[in-house]
Design an enzyme around this catalytic site. Structure first.
Site, PDB file in Angstrom:
ATOM      1  N   HIS A 190       0.854  -1.186   0.000  1.00 29.34           N
ATOM      2  CA  HIS A 190       0.000   0.000   0.000  1.00 29.34           C
ATOM      3  C   HIS A 190       0.894   1.241   0.000  1.00 29.34           C
ATOM      4  O   HIS A 190       1.735   1.407   0.888  1.00 29.34           O
ATOM      5  CB  HIS A 190      -0.929   0.006   1.212  1.00 29.34           C
ATOM      6  CG  HIS A 190      -2.030  -1.002   1.112  1.00 29.34           C
ATOM      7  ND1 HIS A 190      -2.598  -1.606   2.211  1.00 29.34           N
ATOM      8  CD2 HIS A 190      -2.676  -1.524   0.028  1.00 29.34           C
ATOM      9  CE1 HIS A 190      -3.544  -2.445   1.808  1.00 29.34           C
ATOM     10  NE2 HIS A 190      -3.607  -2.413   0.496  1.00 29.34           N
ATOM     11  N   GLU A 193       1.821   3.824   3.047  1.00 30.81           N
ATOM     12  CA  GLU A 193       2.341   3.295   4.305  1.00 30.81           C
ATOM     13  C   GLU A 193       3.865   3.350   4.305  1.00 30.81           C
ATOM     14  O   GLU A 193       4.559   2.331   4.338  1.00 30.81           O
ATOM     15  CB  GLU A 193       1.782   1.887   4.513  1.00 30.81           C
ATOM     16  CG  GLU A 193       0.264   1.906   4.627  1.00 30.81           C
ATOM     17  CD  GLU A 193      -0.400   0.533   4.505  1.00 30.81           C
ATOM     18  OE1 GLU A 193       0.328  -0.476   4.484  1.00 30.81           O
ATOM     19  OE2 GLU A 193      -1.636   0.482   4.429  1.00 30.81           O
ATOM     20  N   HIS A 320       2.570  -3.546   7.072  1.00 31.44           N
ATOM     21  CA  HIS A 320       1.605  -2.489   6.752  1.00 31.44           C
ATOM     22  C   HIS A 320       1.591  -1.480   7.901  1.00 31.44           C
ATOM     23  O   HIS A 320       2.263  -1.638   8.911  1.00 31.44           O
ATOM     24  CB  HIS A 320       0.204  -3.076   6.562  1.00 31.44           C
ATOM     25  CG  HIS A 320       0.029  -3.840   5.296  1.00 31.44           C
ATOM     26  ND1 HIS A 320      -0.492  -3.285   4.155  1.00 31.44           N
ATOM     27  CD2 HIS A 320       0.324  -5.128   4.994  1.00 31.44           C
ATOM     28  CE1 HIS A 320      -0.525  -4.193   3.200  1.00 31.44           C
ATOM     29  NE2 HIS A 320      -0.030  -5.334   3.676  1.00 31.44           N
ATOM     30  N   GLU A 402       0.824  -4.809  11.359  1.00 28.27           N
ATOM     31  CA  GLU A 402       0.414  -3.406  11.237  1.00 28.27           C
ATOM     32  C   GLU A 402       1.286  -2.606  12.206  1.00 28.27           C
ATOM     33  O   GLU A 402       1.236  -2.801  13.419  1.00 28.27           O
ATOM     34  CB  GLU A 402      -1.061  -3.236  11.582  1.00 28.27           C
ATOM     35  CG  GLU A 402      -2.014  -3.983  10.648  1.00 28.27           C
ATOM     36  CD  GLU A 402      -2.232  -3.251   9.331  1.00 28.27           C
ATOM     37  OE1 GLU A 402      -1.664  -2.151   9.161  1.00 28.27           O
ATOM     38  OE2 GLU A 402      -2.969  -3.779   8.480  1.00 28.27           O
TER      39      GLU A 402
END
Length: 451
Positions: A190, A193, A320, A402
């Site tokens: 992504h 990020e 992420h 994350e």
């Protein structure tokens, strides 16, 4: 042409009902975008700041310290851009020589200087974020200077829209010739990020130079081959820099630019596993648009083919941001996989290793219990490896990590813009996470006779 307007700063004074804010907005595109943002009593802008030597985005705490007590909803700014004519974006992004010009001028322009840190000075290099050319060159130099441990494949495939090379990096002790446990590490799937890209660089440096980082890695490299794809979405990442700050929040790739009103596919909804089920999006304007078919995107095809070519891959981490979580399959359903106990044991241990560094708390959960998402990377590699391996316990253990910040610090989209003083602490936490993860994966593969 707009990309020529990279000249420095414009300083504004904003007077609202009860506070005054002075801020700098870096010009990376037409000034009209800034002038077009109306201010009224009680409102202020998301503040972006570029000093002479470093890049930074003010956090909510910084804003409050500056008496700027309220932010505009950044999602509204992103939504505004969805309505634009994408042919205009096509005009300004293509051909690729503009990418080369931008990266060159961005680094060398006397009025916008970047701190040209050396690759071997971690504190300096990881005190800022880096554009696509800097990341590519950094890995090339890492490979050239550590040939006993590092191999770089300059192109394993191309990006969907602008044919940018997707590269991989393999790190192991090349002097030990035997079948090794393989661990795959992926960053920047992504585009927005940015912290994940820093993590991949830091981990690669630690592994490439184990004698300077952690003695435990020396023995680990005799048993493990680490496979990095540090820049899985080069088109999208390029956009977040080239059209900064206008497209800083871009998530997807750039497939379909110039074709319709909206463009881009969420690569983490495009893998060929339960594609187009719950958690995907059929609207091309959606941030989680799943694409026209399973595996339709060249980036996804490249990643899948590369992993198949290097199988068996015994463990994988997809980095992420943000939320401070260690997540394991499944994502496509709330149901539990058959080996959930083993997956959770590993996830819990990784989270514990992270917390031991700086006291940061990372929760561990099955991804589908948090949010359902079909077509994800972790589900694809998990299912693929389970189908490929006939022996129980030899399938891949994939995690999504994350990164910082935690949800309690959430302020619209600010979580994606982690302040630069948190880059190095985050990277050090992930170094501990990888060491713990790799050790567990080696033990698992060995006990199940997978290698």
């Amino acid at each position: 042409k707009q990309f020529m307007i990279i000249v420095g700063y414009v300083t504004f004074m904003v007077t609202a009902s009860r506070y005054v804010c002075t801020y700098n907005l870096f010009i990376a595109h037409s000034v009209s975008w800034h002038n077009g943002m109306a201010l009224s009593n009680g409102s202020s802008l998301l503040i972006a700041r570029r000093s002479v030597d470093e890049f930074d985005v003010l956090s909510s705490e910084d804003l409050q310290a500056s008496n700027c007590t309220k932010l505009v909803d950044y999602s509204e700014l992103v939504a505004m851009e969805v309505k634009e004519n994408w042919e205009s974006l096509e005009q300004h992004l293509d051909p690729m020589y503009k990418l080369q010009f931008f990266n060159s001028s961005f680094s060398k322009n006397n009025k916008v200087k970047r701190n040209q840190a050396l690759v071997d000075n971690a504190d300096q290099w990881f005190s800022q974020y880096h554009n696509i050319t800097e990341i590519q060159e950094w890995f090339r130099r890492l490979s050239e200077e550590n040939q006993l441990t590092v191999f770089m494949n300059n192109s394993i495939g191309k990006s969907s829209q602008y044919n940018i090379d997707i590269f991989s990096v393999h790190i192991t002790d090349k002097s030990v010739r035997k079948e090794k446990t393989k661990i795959y590490l992926q960053c920047l799937l992504h585009a927005r990020e940015w912290i994940s890209g820093s993590v991949c660089m830091y981990l690669a440096q630690q592994l490439a130079q184990p004698e300077q980082s952690n003695d435990a890695l020396i023995d680990l490299l005799k048993e493990v081959e680490f496979i990095f794809v540090p820049l899985a979405n080069p088109d999208g990442y390029y956009l977040t820099w080239y059209k900064y700050p206008k497209y800083r929040m871009w998530r997807k790739n750039l497939a379909g630019v110039g074709v319709g009103k909206c463009a881009g596919v969420d690569l983490n909804r495009n893998f060929d596993v339960h594609w187009s089920e719950d958690g995907g999006g059929s609207d091309p304007c959606s941030d989680v648009y799943q694409g026209t078919s399973a595996g339709s995107e060249r980036e996804v095809q490249t990643i899948a083919d590369y992993i198949k070519h290097h199988s068996p891959v015994h463990g994988a981490i997809d980095f992420h941001s943000y939320y401070q979580e260690v997540l394991y399959p499944y994502a496509w359903t709330a149901d539990s996989p058959q080996d959930e106990e083993d997956l959770k044991r590993i996830a819990d241990s990784v989270a514990s290793a992270i917390g031991a560094v700086n006291g940061q708390v990372y929760s561990t959960q099955r991804m589908g219990s948090v949010y359902v998402a079909s077509g994800t990377f972790v589900d694809w590699i998990y299912v693929y490896s389970q189908e490929r391996e006939e022996r129980d316990g030899c399938g891949s253990v994939p995690l999504t990590i994350e990164l910082r910040p935690t949800h309690s610090q959430k302020k619209i989209y600010l979580g994606f813009m982690l302040p630069v003083d948190q880059i190095l602490p985050t990277c050090k936490e992930m170094s501990a996470a990888l060491l713990r993860f790799a050790t567990l994966i080696v033990e698992r593969a060995s006990s199940n006779h997978c290698v």
